[in-house]
Each structure stands twice: as C-alpha cells, then as structure tokens.
Design a protein around this motif. Structure first.
Motif, mmCIF file in Angstrom:
data_model
loop_
_atom_site.group_PDB
_atom_site.id
_atom_site.type_symbol
_atom_site.label_atom_id
_atom_site.label_comp_id
_atom_site.label_asym_id
_atom_site.label_seq_id
_atom_site.Cartn_x
_atom_site.Cartn_y
_atom_site.Cartn_z
ATOM 1 N N TRP A 1 -4.213 7.160 -6.489
ATOM 2 C CA TRP A 1 -3.171 6.139 -6.430
ATOM 3 C C TRP A 1 -2.496 6.166 -5.053
ATOM 4 O O TRP A 1 -2.076 7.222 -4.582
ATOM 5 N N GLY A 2 -2.411 5.048 -4.397
ATOM 6 C CA GLY A 2 -1.810 4.959 -3.077
ATOM 7 C C GLY A 2 -2.791 5.193 -1.945
ATOM 8 O O GLY A 2 -2.452 5.010 -0.784
ATOM 9 N N HIS B 1 -1.896 0.406 -4.795
ATOM 10 C CA HIS B 1 -0.570 0.674 -5.360
ATOM 11 C C HIS B 1 -0.390 0.129 -6.772
ATOM 12 O O HIS B 1 0.515 0.563 -7.487
#
Length: 192
Positions: free
Chosen positions: A16-17, A43
């Motif tokens: 994630w990210g 995101h």
C-alpha cells in the motif's frame, strides 16, 4: 557489484502506497534489475485491480524465459495470496519471497483496505518464504505472521527486530535480505 540472484525473473510487488526510493525494494530494482509491477492506484488499493495487474504482467513475460520469483512487501504479500487463489497461471511462478505481510484481520482496518477482506488463507501453489520481524507491532505482530505462514504453507524466517521491514527500518540496500533471497532461490533451483 552485488552477486546476481540465480537465473530468475524477479517481479517486485510493493505494498500500500508503493515503495519509495529509500525502500529496499526500489533499491533492489536499481541494483538487480527486478521488475516492479506498477499499480494504477497505490493509495486506494482495490484487490481485484491489483490481481488483474499482476496477471497481465505475468502473462506479458516472454514464454520460455527464466522462472519467475515474486518478491512482495506488506500488502503485496496478500496480493500474491489472493492472485494465486484465483489465477489459472500460478504454475508460471517458481516461488514467492514474502516480506512483512500486514494483519488484515485487525480492527480498526483502514477503510482503503476493506476490499482485501476476507483474507485469502489457502496454501500457496508454489514454494514461499515469509520473512517476519519480531517487532512489527503496528502492522503485524509475530504470532499473526506465523499464522499467515502456516496458512500459506510458507517457510518462516524470523528476521529479528526490523519493524515493518521498510524504508523506516533504515535497511538501505538490505544486503541480508538479498542474501536470504539468493540462498532460497538457489535451493529452489536445486529442488530442495
């Protein structure tokens, strides 16, 4: 110059990210030519979209090339599990190196991650090595990492106190991690 990983095509699966420039995954991509699987949205990660992107990337590799290793961090580990549970092409993967999977059963779970429930807990159809930290208290305590390794049929390597094994852990190029990957990949080639 770092020693090469045995002859595999390494697909890098950030979490994630995404993985920024100081993250060991980004550094490995620069040092070892690992191929990052880019996601449309790092995101707002939708499990189905991420699975489709992995499938497309795997199928785009030339047939008859070197065997594929998946090198996943954090949510990328759950991507491997979810994808493997649905894809008809999992036989193209020789193995998965899974680093610091988060505990997605914890509450409260960030709303951006709700599409990742329920967690896929089936045994992976290829060999896997799960690297877990002893002090990843924010994302996944060691007992939860041990349970994921057992569910996925992964060999567990306890890496010591490395936090979430990310850029904040200050690992730089993380040579120890690459040495673990290379030794494990050599065992895969030897059929161990």
């Amino acid at each position: 110059m770092p020693a090469p990983t045995p002859p595999f095509h390494v697909l890098s699966l950030p979490g994630w990210g995404g993985s920024g420039p100081a993250h060991w995954q980004s550094r490995w991509e620069a040092l070892h030519s690992d191929q990052r699987i880019e996601q449309a949205d790092w995101h707002q990660p939708l499990r189905g979209d991420w699975m489709m992107r992995l499938e497309e990337s795997l199928l785009a590799l030339p047939p008859g090339g070197p065997p594929v290793l998946l090198v996943a961090h954090s949510l990328g580990c759950h991507l491997v599990s979810a994808w493997a549970g649905h894809s008809r092409h999992s036989a193209r993967v020789a193995g998965a190196f899974l680093v610091a999977p988060p505990d997605l059963d914890r509450d409260p779970l960030p709303p951006q991650l709700h599409s990742w429930r329920p967690v896929q807990r089936l045994r992976l159809p290829f060999p896997s090595l799960l690297v877990a930290s002893s002090d990843d208290h924010v994302y996944c305590a060691l007992p939860q990492a041990q349970a994921l390794a057992a569910d996925w049929g992964a060999e567990l390597l306890e890496a010591g106190a490395l936090g979430h094994i990310n850029a904040d852990s200050g690992l730089g190029d993380w040579p120890q991690g690459r040495a673990w990957l290379d030794a494990w990949a050599a065992r895969l080639l030897a059929g161990a």
